[in-house]
Scaffold this active site. Structure first.
Site, PDB file in Angstrom:
ATOM      1  N   ASP A 254      46.408  39.187  40.036  1.00 51.68           N
ATOM      2  CA  ASP A 254      46.041  40.607  40.041  1.00 51.68           C
ATOM      3  C   ASP A 254      47.200  41.477  40.541  1.00 51.68           C
ATOM      4  OD1 ASP A 254      43.596  41.547  39.091  1.00 51.68           O
ATOM      5  OD2 ASP A 254      42.478  40.760  40.812  1.00 51.68           O
TER       6      ASP A 254
ATOM      7  N   LYS B 177      36.397  39.092  30.998  1.00 50.18           N
ATOM      8  CA  LYS B 177      37.612  38.342  31.352  1.00 50.18           C
ATOM      9  C   LYS B 177      37.423  36.853  31.051  1.00 50.18           C
ATOM     10  CE  LYS B 177      39.020  41.637  34.882  1.00 50.18           C
ATOM     11  NZ  LYS B 177      39.317  41.950  36.287  1.00 50.18           N
TER      12      LYS B 177
ATOM     13  N   GLN C 102      37.131  39.972  42.154  1.00 54.12           N
ATOM     14  CA  GLN C 102      36.805  41.253  41.525  1.00 54.12           C
ATOM     15  C   GLN C 102      36.460  42.287  42.592  1.00 54.12           C
ATOM     16  OE1 GLN C 102      37.210  41.757  38.266  1.00 54.12           O
ATOM     17  NE2 GLN C 102      36.375  43.820  38.143  1.00 54.12           N
TER      18      GLN C 102
HETATM   19  N1  L34 Z   1      40.347  42.266  41.309  1.00 51.41           N
HETATM   20  N2  L34 Z   1      39.186  44.078  40.469  1.00 51.41           N
HETATM   21  C1  L34 Z   1      40.198  43.208  40.366  1.00 51.41           C
HETATM   22  N3  L34 Z   1      41.073  43.235  39.328  1.00 51.41           N
HETATM   23  C2  L34 Z   1      40.946  44.167  38.349  1.00 51.41           C
HETATM   24  O1  L34 Z   1      41.854  44.237  37.369  1.00 51.41           O
HETATM   25  C3  L34 Z   1      39.881  45.071  38.409  1.00 51.41           C
HETATM   26  N4  L34 Z   1      39.621  46.006  37.428  1.00 51.41           N
HETATM   27  C4  L34 Z   1      39.095  47.317  37.808  1.00 51.41           C
HETATM   28  C5  L34 Z   1      37.877  47.078  38.706  1.00 51.41           C
HETATM   29  N5  L34 Z   1      38.061  45.975  39.646  1.00 51.41           N
HETATM   30  C6  L34 Z   1      39.024  45.027  39.517  1.00 51.41           C
HETATM   31  C7  L34 Z   1      39.189  45.705  36.189  1.00 51.41           C
HETATM   32  O2  L34 Z   1      39.208  44.579  35.719  1.00 51.41           O
HETATM   33  C8  L34 Z   1      38.725  47.922  36.478  1.00 51.41           C
HETATM   34  N6  L34 Z   1      38.732  46.814  35.548  1.00 51.41           N
HETATM   35  C9  L34 Z   1      38.317  46.898  34.198  1.00 51.41           C
HETATM   36  C10 L34 Z   1      38.498  45.851  33.304  1.00 51.41           C
HETATM   37  C11 L34 Z   1      38.089  45.942  31.987  1.00 51.41           C
HETATM   38  C12 L34 Z   1      37.488  47.073  31.526  1.00 51.41           C
HETATM   39  C13 L34 Z   1      37.300  48.133  32.399  1.00 51.41           C
HETATM   40  C14 L34 Z   1      37.712  48.040  33.715  1.00 51.41           C
HETATM   41  C15 L34 Z   1      37.031  47.131  30.115  1.00 51.41           C
HETATM   42  O3  L34 Z   1      37.110  46.169  29.405  1.00 51.41           O
HETATM   43  N7  L34 Z   1      36.518  48.288  29.661  1.00 51.41           N
HETATM   44  C16 L34 Z   1      36.013  48.456  28.312  1.00 51.41           C
HETATM   45  C17 L34 Z   1      34.588  48.960  28.354  1.00 51.41           C
HETATM   46  C18 L34 Z   1      33.681  48.090  29.132  1.00 51.41           C
HETATM   47  C19 L34 Z   1      32.268  48.610  29.216  1.00 51.41           C
HETATM   48  O4  L34 Z   1      31.665  48.780  28.138  1.00 51.41           O
HETATM   49  O5  L34 Z   1      31.786  48.863  30.350  1.00 51.41           O
HETATM   50  C20 L34 Z   1      36.888  49.478  27.595  1.00 51.41           C
HETATM   51  O6  L34 Z   1      36.986  49.410  26.392  1.00 51.41           O
HETATM   52  O7  L34 Z   1      37.431  50.363  28.286  1.00 51.41           O
END
Ligand code: L34
Length: 290
Positions: A120, A53, A97
């Site tokens: 959020d 982020k 987070q």
């Molecule tokens: N406050 N907490 C708050 N806001 C959020 O919006 C989140 N979330 C969830 C968990 N806690 C939070 C996220 O940001 C889940 N989440 C999130 C964000 C980004 C990705 C996955 C979950 C992401 O970029 N995933 C990548 C892979 C990342 C990796 O390699 O681990 C993808 O391509 O899916």
């Protein structure tokens, strides 16, 4: 024919370009959108999401205030920090987070955030505005899923959307957004109390898997040609992988033979969550100037 893979990374980048352009306009007026990013503890997945982020914010010309706290931080300390960030005029958005360490009540922390900075969309005021169809911040993951479906012109009006999962972050708000008049889907919500899950998922034109259970959705649970959105980002231990784990969605990869559209994990919904966050932060900064 196997499913069309939905490129969340590419669509997310397009959204991020839009946020970057709006940021440039604000910067010309001396306003730099700024998000306070609070991470308590050292959960490895949270650390990686938070740094992704912060990188995305920087690339779009926005600022982030990185606040890393030890897992031993008390709820009172965290609430005091939120109060300070609420007062800080330079901070347009606040993101705490999740998950928080177990001794901290998440709902008290979320409720302490000024709704004007709730990028959020988790604050009860934001949730209420969403349910009532009033303007406000939409939660990033559901907003990202809706944006993906719209960008791909997947028919939503009159479609049957089945949401598997009822979390406050994904299932609950997404089910709500999909029933909005301007979306007009018919929504079924399934959860751990659902008997015979497959009976419902097989009826879905749009199937959204947000249960947090690796490979829960098998090919025979999917209607031929359905749009399948996989919100799961599960880390499954894997000794043959470099990192010691591999990412696994809530949908069995073999579903690609059955679905019409499918989001990959990684590269599907995850990048959209980050893109929508950027959009919400610019919106928070723009609002403050009106
Ligand atoms: N406050 N907490 C708050 N806001 C959020 O919006 C989140 N979330 C969830 C968990 N806690 C939070 C996220 O940001 C889940 N989440 C999130 C964000 C980004 C990705 C996955 C979950 C992401 O970029 N995933 C990548 C892979 C990342 C990796 O390699 O681990 C993808 O391509 O899916």
């Amino acid at each position: 024919m196997p499913a069309v893979l939905i490129d969340g990374k590419a669509i997310g980048l397009k959204i991020r370009e839009g946020a970057k352009a709006r940021t440039a306009v604000l910067r010309e007026r001396g306003i730099v959108p700024c998000l306070a990013v609070v991470l308590a503890g050292e959960d490895p997945a949270s650390l990686s999401y938070v740094s992704a982020k912060e990188r995305a914010l920087a690339e779009a010309g926005m600022e982030s205030r990185d606040i890393r706290l030890p897992a031993s931080t008390t709820e009172a300390e965290l609430l005091a920090l939120i109060a300070e960030l609420n007062r800080d005029e330079k901070v347009h958005g606040i993101l705490v987070q999740l998950p928080l360490p177990a001794h901290i009540a998440e709902d008290r922390v979320i409720t302490a955030i000024d709704p004007a900075k709730d990028v959020d969309g988790f604050h009860p005021v934001s949730v209420g505005n969403m349910v009532l169809g009033r303007p406000g911040f939409l939660p990033c993951t559901p907003f990202g899923v809706l944006t993906l479906l719209r960008e791909l012109h997947i028919p939503l009006a009159g479609a049957h959307a089945v949401v598997v999962g009822r979390s406050n972050i994904v299932g609950k708000p997404l089910a709500n957004l999909l029933t909005r008049k301007d979306v007009n889907a018919t929504v079924t919500i399934c959860h751990t109390g659902t008997k015979d899950l497959a009976r419902f998922t097989r009826e879905a034109d749009i199937l959204i898997a947000a249960a947090g259970k690796p490979a829960l959705i098998k090919p025979d649970m999917i209607k031929k040609g359905a749009a399948v959105i996989d919100v799961g980002v599960n880390r499954v231990p894997d000794s043959t992988a470099k990192k010691g784990y591999r990412l696994c969605g809530d949908v069995d990869p073999a579903a690609v033979e059955q679905a019409g559209y499918i989001t990959p994990v990684p590269g599907g919904v995850g990048p959209m969550t980050i893109a929508m966050l950027l959009q919400n932060v610019v919106q928070a900064a723009e609002r403050r100037t009106i």
